[in-house]
Scaffold this motif. Structure first.
Motif, PDB file in Angstrom:
ATOM      1  N   ILE A  75      38.324 -39.733 -36.102  1.00 47.52           N
ATOM      2  CA  ILE A  75      38.629 -39.140 -34.807  1.00 47.52           C
ATOM      3  C   ILE A  75      38.098 -39.849 -33.635  1.00 47.52           C
ATOM      4  N   HIS A  76      38.862 -39.978 -32.633  1.00 53.45           N
ATOM      5  CA  HIS A  76      38.635 -40.777 -31.448  1.00 53.45           C
ATOM      6  C   HIS A  76      38.335 -39.915 -30.358  1.00 53.45           C
ATOM      7  N   LEU A  77      37.077 -40.200 -29.922  1.00 54.39           N
ATOM      8  CA  LEU A  77      36.513 -39.387 -28.794  1.00 54.39           C
ATOM      9  C   LEU A  77      36.552 -39.717 -27.516  1.00 54.39           C
ATOM     10  N   ALA A  78      36.565 -39.148 -26.429  1.00 56.11           N
ATOM     11  CA  ALA A  78      36.527 -39.548 -25.068  1.00 56.11           C
ATOM     12  C   ALA A  78      35.149 -40.006 -24.665  1.00 56.11           C
ATOM     13  N   VAL A  79      35.008 -40.961 -24.050  1.00 55.71           N
ATOM     14  CA  VAL A  79      33.866 -41.519 -23.506  1.00 55.71           C
ATOM     15  C   VAL A  79      33.916 -41.831 -22.065  1.00 55.71           C
ATOM     16  N   PRO A  80      32.892 -41.744 -21.126  1.00 54.63           N
ATOM     17  CA  PRO A  80      33.017 -42.052 -19.777  1.00 54.63           C
ATOM     18  C   PRO A  80      33.106 -43.845 -19.616  1.00 54.63           C
ATOM     19  N   ALA A  81      33.967 -44.174 -18.677  1.00 57.73           N
ATOM     20  CA  ALA A  81      34.082 -45.613 -18.439  1.00 57.73           C
ATOM     21  C   ALA A  81      32.592 -45.940 -17.968  1.00 57.73           C
ATOM     22  N   PRO A  82      32.247 -47.180 -18.248  1.00 59.40           N
ATOM     23  CA  PRO A  82      32.901 -48.223 -19.077  1.00 59.40           C
ATOM     24  C   PRO A  82      32.862 -48.073 -20.449  1.00 59.40           C
ATOM     25  N   LEU A  83      33.974 -48.424 -21.241  1.00 61.97           N
ATOM     26  CA  LEU A  83      33.846 -48.386 -22.611  1.00 61.97           C
ATOM     27  C   LEU A  83      32.649 -49.350 -23.350  1.00 61.97           C
ATOM     28  N   GLU A  84      32.281 -50.465 -22.661  1.00 61.60           N
ATOM     29  CA  GLU A  84      31.175 -51.296 -23.158  1.00 61.60           C
ATOM     30  C   GLU A  84      29.988 -50.570 -23.163  1.00 61.60           C
ATOM     31  N   ALA A  85      29.635 -49.539 -22.173  1.00 64.31           N
ATOM     32  CA  ALA A  85      28.385 -48.884 -22.163  1.00 64.31           C
ATOM     33  C   ALA A  85      28.367 -48.024 -23.191  1.00 64.31           C
ATOM     34  N   ALA A  86      29.370 -47.383 -23.702  1.00 64.95           N
ATOM     35  CA  ALA A  86      29.303 -46.498 -24.850  1.00 64.95           C
ATOM     36  C   ALA A  86      29.223 -47.275 -26.020  1.00 64.95           C
ATOM     37  N   MET A  87      29.568 -48.432 -26.198  1.00 68.71           N
ATOM     38  CA  MET A  87      29.367 -49.322 -27.318  1.00 68.71           C
ATOM     39  C   MET A  87      27.919 -49.539 -27.294  1.00 68.71           C
ATOM     40  N   ASP A  88      27.186 -49.947 -26.255  1.00 63.24           N
ATOM     41  CA  ASP A  88      25.732 -49.988 -26.139  1.00 63.24           C
ATOM     42  C   ASP A  88      24.971 -49.004 -26.723  1.00 63.24           C
ATOM     43  N   ARG A  89      25.476 -47.815 -26.457  1.00 66.32           N
ATOM     44  CA  ARG A  89      24.741 -46.416 -26.698  1.00 66.32           C
ATOM     45  C   ARG A  89      24.823 -46.262 -28.291  1.00 66.32           C
ATOM     46  N   ILE A 101      37.326 -54.222 -28.730  1.00 71.25           N
ATOM     47  CA  ILE A 101      37.978 -53.261 -28.027  1.00 71.25           C
ATOM     48  C   ILE A 101      39.610 -53.724 -28.162  1.00 71.25           C
ATOM     49  N   MET A 102      40.229 -52.577 -28.317  1.00 67.50           N
ATOM     50  CA  MET A 102      41.907 -52.708 -28.357  1.00 67.50           C
ATOM     51  C   MET A 102      42.576 -51.913 -27.269  1.00 67.50           C
ATOM     52  N   THR A 103      43.300 -52.581 -26.586  1.00 67.18           N
ATOM     53  CA  THR A 103      44.319 -52.067 -25.603  1.00 67.18           C
ATOM     54  C   THR A 103      45.516 -51.553 -25.945  1.00 67.18           C
ATOM     55  N   ILE A 104      46.048 -50.328 -25.627  1.00 63.50           N
ATOM     56  CA  ILE A 104      47.180 -49.610 -25.947  1.00 63.50           C
ATOM     57  C   ILE A 104      47.597 -49.013 -24.681  1.00 63.50           C
ATOM     58  N   PRO A 105      49.002 -48.581 -24.452  1.00 63.51           N
ATOM     59  CA  PRO A 105      49.368 -48.242 -23.361  1.00 63.51           C
ATOM     60  C   PRO A 105      48.744 -47.054 -22.642  1.00 63.51           C
ATOM     61  N   ALA A 106      47.891 -46.411 -23.604  1.00 60.85           N
ATOM     62  CA  ALA A 106      47.350 -45.055 -23.130  1.00 60.85           C
ATOM     63  C   ALA A 106      45.666 -45.437 -22.688  1.00 60.85           C
ATOM     64  N   GLY A 107      45.374 -46.727 -23.017  1.00 59.80           N
ATOM     65  CA  GLY A 107      43.739 -47.176 -22.616  1.00 59.80           C
ATOM     66  C   GLY A 107      43.323 -48.128 -23.561  1.00 59.80           C
ATOM     67  N   ARG A 108      41.955 -48.003 -23.426  1.00 53.80           N
ATOM     68  CA  ARG A 108      41.197 -48.828 -24.289  1.00 53.80           C
ATOM     69  C   ARG A 108      40.280 -48.192 -25.405  1.00 53.80           C
ATOM     70  N   PHE A 109      40.204 -48.658 -26.599  1.00 49.47           N
ATOM     71  CA  PHE A 109      39.275 -48.244 -27.756  1.00 49.47           C
ATOM     72  C   PHE A 109      38.810 -48.847 -28.647  1.00 49.47           C
ATOM     73  N   VAL A 110      37.707 -48.464 -29.395  1.00 50.54           N
ATOM     74  CA  VAL A 110      36.959 -49.347 -30.143  1.00 50.54           C
ATOM     75  C   VAL A 110      36.430 -48.683 -31.307  1.00 50.54           C
ATOM     76  N   ILE A 120      34.564 -43.517 -36.296  1.00 49.85           N
ATOM     77  CA  ILE A 120      34.955 -42.824 -35.185  1.00 49.85           C
ATOM     78  C   ILE A 120      35.322 -44.004 -34.273  1.00 49.85           C
ATOM     79  N   GLY A 121      36.520 -43.454 -33.402  1.00 43.80           N
ATOM     80  CA  GLY A 121      37.162 -44.298 -32.369  1.00 43.80           C
ATOM     81  C   GLY A 121      36.545 -43.823 -30.865  1.00 43.80           C
ATOM     82  N   LEU A 122      36.182 -44.624 -30.102  1.00 46.78           N
ATOM     83  CA  LEU A 122      35.741 -44.349 -28.666  1.00 46.78           C
ATOM     84  C   LEU A 122      36.819 -44.533 -27.608  1.00 46.78           C
ATOM     85  N   PHE A 123      37.340 -43.939 -26.844  1.00 48.22           N
ATOM     86  CA  PHE A 123      38.437 -44.016 -25.983  1.00 48.22           C
ATOM     87  C   PHE A 123      38.142 -43.952 -24.610  1.00 48.22           C
ATOM     88  N   GLY A 124      38.159 -44.874 -23.917  1.00 51.42           N
ATOM     89  CA  GLY A 124      37.711 -44.636 -22.467  1.00 51.42           C
ATOM     90  C   GLY A 124      38.153 -45.903 -21.443  1.00 51.42           C
TER      91      GLY A 124
END
Length: 124
Positions: A75-89, A101-110, A120-124
């Motif tokens: 499941i991919h969860l929405a996280v507040p930007a920046p994505l890198e901060a969520a990765m640290d958490r 981090i992968m970039t797709i037309p809708a944004g970035r996820f990891v 889990i996927g984090l999308f932000g």
């Protein structure tokens, strides 16, 4: 803690299936719909249709095992930007970041694993 909540907590899901066509047949029948086969980069997936593809929450099935260590659905969860901060958490709380981090037309996820090994996927 972020002061603004996202419109949707979950933003996407992925379900691995061992046989792509059989998986499509199963989910088409169970959900009473027609999954839409589409090419998403390195593989073909079948997307669950929804009323508003630009803002609604949906997901897809794909043939194979999860693309990261762990089992079952992602499941991919929405996280507040920046994505890198969520990765640290994730790491600070005992989880593991398992992709770049992968970039797709809708944004970035990891892709990550929670402390129990859930994918889990984090999308932000």
């Amino acid at each position: 803690m972020s002061s603004s909540a996202p419109e949707h907590a979950a933003v996407w899901f992925e379900i691995p299936v061992s046989d792509f066509k059989a998986g499509q047949t199963f989910y088409n029948a169970v959900v009473d719909t027609e999954l839409v086969e589409t090419d998403m980069g390195p593989s073909t997936v079948a997307v669950f249709p929804n009323k508003d593809p630009m803002s609604g929450v949906a997901g897809h099935i794909y043939e194979g095992k999860p693309g990261v260590p762990g089992n079952g659905n992602t499941i991919h969860l929405a996280v507040p930007a920046p994505l890198e901060a969520a990765m640290d958490r994730v790491v600070e709380q005992g989880g593991k970041v398992v992709s770049d981090i992968m970039t797709i037309p809708a944004g970035r996820f990891v892709y990550c694993l929670d402390p129990d090994g859930n994918s889990i996927g984090l999308f932000g």
